[in-house]
Design a protein around this motif. Structure first.
Motif, short mmCIF file in Angstrom:
data_model
loop_
_atom_site.label_atom_id
_atom_site.label_comp_id
_atom_site.label_asym_id
_atom_site.label_seq_id
_atom_site.Cartn_x
_atom_site.Cartn_y
_atom_site.Cartn_z
N TYR A 150 0.77 -0.86 0.06
CA TYR A 150 -0.05 0.01 -0.02
C TYR A 150 0.95 1.28 0.21
N TRP B 57 -8.71 3.45 1.88
CA TRP B 57 -8.01 2.60 1.22
C TRP B 57 -8.74 2.30 -0.04
N TYR C 89 -3.35 4.12 0.26
CA TYR C 89 -3.65 4.53 1.99
C TYR C 89 -3.61 6.04 1.73
#
Length: 125
Positions: A67, A100, A114
């Protein structure tokens, strides 16, 4: 963390306890579930910077996923699709202050995004 930093790595697992034992033994990771995130144990590397989660394995989630922190998920997804990406999951809330999303790049790599801050300061007993 700043825009563009890899902030989190999810590892798909079928058994949280087994995976937690495996990774803590192998790498010395601290693994804990936090209030509000039950069933999603989070890991912290010994450097106290690297971290992620042990997430439930599913048909669409069979490989680790990184992420990247961004200032705006909407703007990043818009730019990604302009350059050939496909949105896998639009912006979804994690908490009141974090979100997210997931996209697939033109080469088929699945990347998470994120945005925000997630408070995990309380550990379980």
């Amino acid at each position: 963390m700043a825009h563009g930093d890899i902030t989190h790595v999810d590892i798909p697992v079928a058994d949280n306890d087994r995976a937690g034992q495996f990774y803590s033994t192998l790498f010395g990771w601290q693994i804990a579930e936090y209030p509000g995130y039950e069933g999603y144990p989070m890991w912290q590397a010994p450097n106290q910077i690297s971290g992620g989660g042990l997430a439930p394995r599913s048909e669409g989630f069979t490989q680790p996923r990184s992420y990247v922190e961004v200032d705006s998920i909407e703007k990043t997804l818009e730019l990604a699709t302009q350059h050939g990406a496909r949105i896998v999951m639009d912006r979804q809330p994690i908490s009141e202050t974090s979100w997210w999303a997931i996209f697939e790049d033109p080469d088929g790599n699945v990347i998470g995004l994120y945005e925000g801050t997630t408070d995990t300061s309380e550990t379980r007993d």
